[in-house]
Structures are given as structure tokens and as C-alpha cells.
Design an enzyme around this catalytic site. Sequence first.
Site, PDB file in Angstrom:
ATOM      1  N   GLY A  14       0.980  -1.163  -0.426  1.00 21.92           N
ATOM      2  CA  GLY A  14       0.308   0.064   0.101  1.00 21.92           C
ATOM      3  C   GLY A  14       1.129   1.932  -0.142  1.00 21.92           C
ATOM      4  NE  ARG A  75      -1.517  -4.532  -2.655  1.00 24.34           N
ATOM      5  CZ  ARG A  75      -1.634  -3.794  -1.229  1.00 24.34           C
ATOM      6  NH1 ARG A  75      -1.184  -4.260  -0.128  1.00 24.34           N
ATOM      7  NH2 ARG A  75      -2.348  -2.885  -0.898  1.00 24.34           N
ATOM      8  CG  ASP A 106       2.902  -7.245   7.109  1.00 25.42           C
ATOM      9  OD1 ASP A 106       2.391  -6.965   5.882  1.00 25.42           O
ATOM     10  OD2 ASP A 106       1.993  -7.956   7.640  1.00 25.42           O
ATOM     11  CB  THR A 129       2.425   0.234   6.261  1.00 24.98           C
ATOM     12  OG1 THR A 129       1.176  -0.143   7.127  1.00 24.98           O
ATOM     13  CG2 THR A 129       3.269  -0.627   7.910  1.00 24.98           C
ATOM     14  CG  ASP A 131      -2.473  -0.678   8.160  1.00 23.77           C
ATOM     15  OD1 ASP A 131      -2.468   0.792   7.939  1.00 23.77           O
ATOM     16  OD2 ASP A 131      -1.656  -1.448   7.608  1.00 23.77           O
ATOM     17  CG  ASP A 133       0.565  -3.744  10.574  1.00 20.07           C
ATOM     18  OD1 ASP A 133       2.234  -3.034  10.012  1.00 20.07           O
ATOM     19  OD2 ASP A 133      -0.035  -3.989   9.738  1.00 20.07           O
ATOM     20  NE  ARG A 175      -2.937  -5.105   6.173  1.00 24.49           N
ATOM     21  CZ  ARG A 175      -1.653  -5.020   5.195  1.00 24.49           C
ATOM     22  NH1 ARG A 175      -1.713  -5.651   4.011  1.00 24.49           N
ATOM     23  NH2 ARG A 175      -0.529  -5.021   5.958  1.00 24.49           N
ATOM     24  CD  GLU A 191     -17.159  11.465  22.884  1.00 27.33           C
ATOM     25  OE1 GLU A 191     -17.044  11.255  21.890  1.00 27.33           O
ATOM     26  OE2 GLU A 191     -17.041  12.200  24.079  1.00 27.33           O
TER      27      GLU A 191
HETATM   28  P1  ATP Z   1       1.047  -3.035   3.361  1.00 30.74           P
HETATM   29  O1  ATP Z   1       1.017  -3.343   4.754  1.00 30.74           O
HETATM   30  O2  ATP Z   1       0.717  -1.121   2.897  1.00 30.74           O
HETATM   31  O3  ATP Z   1      -0.367  -3.615   2.377  1.00 30.74           O
HETATM   32  P2  ATP Z   1       2.886  -5.021   2.709  1.00 30.74           P
HETATM   33  O4  ATP Z   1       4.112  -4.410   2.091  1.00 30.74           O
HETATM   34  O5  ATP Z   1       2.172  -5.511   3.509  1.00 30.74           O
HETATM   35  O6  ATP Z   1       2.407  -3.042   2.539  1.00 30.74           O
HETATM   36  P3  ATP Z   1       1.138  -6.448   0.675  1.00 30.74           P
HETATM   37  O7  ATP Z   1       0.450  -6.165   0.006  1.00 30.74           O
HETATM   38  O8  ATP Z   1       0.673  -7.685   1.410  1.00 30.74           O
HETATM   39  O9  ATP Z   1       2.221  -5.222   1.101  1.00 30.74           O
HETATM   40  O10 ATP Z   1       3.085  -6.907  -0.286  1.00 30.74           O
HETATM   41  C1  ATP Z   1       3.115  -6.704  -1.289  1.00 30.74           C
HETATM   42  C2  ATP Z   1       3.906  -7.581  -1.744  1.00 30.74           C
HETATM   43  O11 ATP Z   1       5.195  -8.361  -1.336  1.00 30.74           O
HETATM   44  C3  ATP Z   1       3.196  -8.793  -3.224  1.00 30.74           C
HETATM   45  O12 ATP Z   1       2.305  -8.244  -3.313  1.00 30.74           O
HETATM   46  C4  ATP Z   1       3.981  -9.963  -3.101  1.00 30.74           C
HETATM   47  O13 ATP Z   1       4.597  -9.188  -3.797  1.00 30.74           O
HETATM   48  C5  ATP Z   1       5.378  -9.339  -2.027  1.00 30.74           C
HETATM   49  N1  ATP Z   1       4.531 -10.364  -1.003  1.00 30.74           N
HETATM   50  C6  ATP Z   1       3.741 -10.515  -0.324  1.00 30.74           C
HETATM   51  N2  ATP Z   1       3.760 -12.068   0.690  1.00 30.74           N
HETATM   52  C7  ATP Z   1       4.960 -12.857  -0.344  1.00 30.74           C
HETATM   53  C8  ATP Z   1       5.303 -14.400  -0.141  1.00 30.74           C
HETATM   54  N3  ATP Z   1       5.140 -14.844   1.392  1.00 30.74           N
HETATM   55  N4  ATP Z   1       6.321 -14.036  -0.905  1.00 30.74           N
HETATM   56  C9  ATP Z   1       6.843 -14.051  -1.414  1.00 30.74           C
HETATM   57  N5  ATP Z   1       6.191 -12.383  -1.430  1.00 30.74           N
HETATM   58  C10 ATP Z   1       5.320 -12.093  -1.479  1.00 30.74           C
END
Ligand code: ATP
Length: 326
Positions: A14, A75, A106, A129, A131, A133, A175, A191
Site C-alpha cells: 500500500g 501487488r 510486512d 505503512t 498502519d 504495525d 488492518r 469517547e
Molecule cells: P501494506 O501493509 O501497506 O499492505 P505490504 O508490504 O504488507 O504493505 P502486501 O500487499 O501484503 O503489502 O505485499 C506486497 C507484495 O509483497 C506482494 O504483492 C507480493 O509481491 C510480496 N509478498 C507478500 N507476501 C509474500 C510471500 N509470502 N512471498 C513472496 N512475496 C510476498
Amino acid sequence: MTEIKTIGLLTSGGDAPGMNAAVRAVTRAAIFNGMKVKAIYRGYKGLLSDEIVEFKTQNVSNIIQQGGTILKTARCKEFATAEGRKQAFDVIQKEGIDALVVLGGDGTFTGARIFAKEYNIPVVGVPCTIDNDLFGTDHTIGYDTALNTVIDAVDKIRDTASSHERLFFVEVMGRDAGFLALNAAVASGAEAAVIPEVSIKDDLLTEVIQNGFRKTKNSSIVLVAESEVTGGAQTVADRVKSEHPEYDVRVVVLGHIQRGGSPSAFDRILASRLGYGAVQALMEGQRNVMIGIDHDQVVYVPFSKAIKDDKPIDMSLVDTLRSLSI
Ligand code: ATP
């Protein structure tokens, strides 16, 4: 340790305000230290399809104040497969990239960690992010700006809430993490906050309602973190409406406005420090780490910890909200 001459840089997951400031910081710090920067468009998707352009200092001029990411983000399901990562590695070799800096959350770091291990390539992550988190960093880039956007929106909603004596449930992003909802609740004088970290059975809302929150107030605002645990603002509102049909209840879902806008001063400085820190980390031979901020010091957190460990919510802030919302 092989010398790093060329860094590949991408934004993924994101978008978050301050990503551009981090892109600028990584680019400038790398060039300052005699390295080349190859900007990879559209995250891992662009890595697989070789959407790569060399960046000079002027490519990152005039972006520190811009929201979103000039590198675009996407993604990419293919990167979660061994074939996809092999394709990515072929592109990295073809482009002469020696190390990667990935900006994201993450999911981005999970992919980076697997890729770094499979192909023995140095990768460092910069936490971006809204979030907040990620374990191991007090702040993620984008969170402060999003928090300010939320309180600005809540301040405006409060005008209607008090004029019409209504009870508003405002849903914020997160999230499965309540940082935005809880901190925005404290900052906007709400509140209560309904967050996944506090059991829904004895959440702050129940307590406030049991205490008769309309006795002393003519408007009420409750922030709800979007989450399967809370069910979101509509679910919480339906519950209260069925138990208290006398309340004039409204729901607002803030949605994507929380991710947009010019980054705050805090996020620009954080992005500059962490982007610079990412280049320093690579020069020091670090790999497979997220660059974080802990008690105002830049720290290196192994991806394994940043991804797997849960970042705890500050329960004293829950108590603070409880005390101040009487
Ligand atoms: P946000 O917290 O803003 O959603 P994010 O980095 O967690 O950001 P994701 O969409 O979960 O966003 O992951 C981004 C990209 O990382 C995915 O589109 C994918 O290409 C890669 N990715 C996520 N999980 C895996 C995994 N288990 N193995 C390989 N690549 C991954």
C-alpha cells in the site's frame, strides 16, 4: 563482503505518505556515497518485467512534499512463487544490481526475506505503512500523516455530531492493528476506540455505554479500527442501535483519504533518516534487516522479527482514553 556498486530501489504494498521522501533519501544517500541507483517501477511486478530506470539526483527533485509514490506500487502474486523470484533474479543480474532497498510493509519484507535467502543478495527494508504495525520500529513512514488526516476528519464530523446530538462511528484503517484508531481517539477527544487488541466483550465502548455516555454530552464519536475482530464501524453501530434504539447513530468510513496527502514534517524527517539509514546499513554489510527507529535512534531489525513479532499497543493509552472521555 562484495562491494555494492548499484542499488535497486522499489516501493511495494500500500502507498503511504512519505514514501517519496524515502525514495529521495535512498537515491541521494547512495549517489553521495558513489553508488548507482536503479529505480524499479511498480514494486516486485516491475522487477519481474524489468521496468527499471537509472536515477540521478534530479530524478528525485521536488518530490519530498508529494504523497503516494513516484515509483508506483503494485501487488505481485508471481513473486510469491519460486519461478517468479527466479525471473526477478535474472533481471537483477542483467541490470547489474548488487543490493535491493524495498519500501513497504510486512508483505513486502516477507517477499524480500525469502528472495534474499534464496539468491544471497543483500536486501534492506524501509517501513512504509500508515498502519504502524511493524515490530521493532516506534514509527512507520506514513503513520503520522494518516493520524493527522484522521483527526482533521473527526474534527469536522464533530461539528455535525454536536449540532444534531448524534453518535458517530468512524471507521479508520489499520488492518488488524489499533494504533491509528486509539491514537486518533485520544488526539480528537473521542469517547471511545474499538480496536482489535482489546477484547470486544469488554471494550471501551461497552464501558462508556454502561456509564450512560449521553448524560453529560450532546455528541459522541467512537473510532473503530477496520478489522475482522471489531467487524468494522457498521457492525458496531448495528449492535449499539439494536441495544439503544434511542440513539441517533451514524457511520462514516474514512477509507482511502487516510493514505493520501502531503507528508507531515515528522514523516518527511523520518523518511529521510530511514532512507539514509538504509544506505548506511548496506555499506556496513547489513542484510535482511528493516531500518527502524527506536527511542529516536536508527536501528536495524531482522526481517524475521519485524514480520513475525506482534507490535504491542500501549495499554496505558487505553487507560488514558478511558479516563479522559468521562
Ligand atoms: P501494506 O501493509 O501497506 O499492505 P505490504 O508490504 O504488507 O504493505 P502486501 O500487499 O501484503 O503489502 O505485499 C506486497 C507484495 O509483497 C506482494 O504483492 C507480493 O509481491 C510480496 N509478498 C507478500 N507476501 C509474500 C510471500 N509470502 N512471498 C513472496 N512475496 C510476498
